[in-house]
Write a protein that holds these residues in place. Sequence first.
Motif: not given
Length: 253
Positions: A135, A139, A141-145, A150
């Motif tokens: 996962w 995800l 790029d999404y979890f970078d936020k 992450a």
Amino acid sequence: MSSENDDLQQLFRKFETITSEFQRSCSSTVILVKPENDPHQLYDYYLDALLIVYFNKYAVLCQSLIQSLESENYLMYGLIGRAIIEHTAILRYYVTSKMLPLVEMALADGQVTETEVAEIIPWLEKHLTGQRFNWAEFLADYFDKVDDAAADASGDSSQVNILTCLEKWVKNDSQIGGMYALFSDLVHPNLGSTLLISRLVDNQVGIGGDSGEAVGLEIVKRTFSQLVDIFAEVQEQLRKIRSFKFCQALRVK
């Protein structure tokens, strides 16, 4: 649900009550902040997180099962039923087979050390974040936020095989094996799933439409009570998780 069978209606009402109890336990969003440098607090964090996750998952599964019955979507009934069995098998495996012996051992001398808690935490972490798919990569790029998300998603713990969990459960309840086999056939591209979309019309089997009697309803009549009974096991396992919290007086370095 259109059935006039009194027993089935009574079971349905019982299941609605079970669903409402889960929904009351997850009526608001809970932000979990993972503690650092304190094994006792980290242990509590994982217990709280597991309870919140299961309250929410079972609330969604139960409500979805109700909707499937009310809309006579019996294929969805099969899918949700199997998911309920699998979630409960995983829950039971970790709580009863893995964590309970360690908790009892930690309590044996009347105090719980950080070392003893640290031996239980990996099982809690694997229970919560075990996975069979990457996962973190999917995800990324999404979890970078979200740094915490992450970190949780990047764990390398492989989730236990569901068959291992079922084998443990079957030793205590032999009916679970047959029930899981039945619901597996209901969700795979086999005869079982075809029966869930079939209807009896003039003593012949038909597919589609709304004529005649849904074969899926007969399958529900023969399986729904077993699904409802599973929630006694669910409640027992969730009760154990609550009981695993050690009182402050027992906690030592």
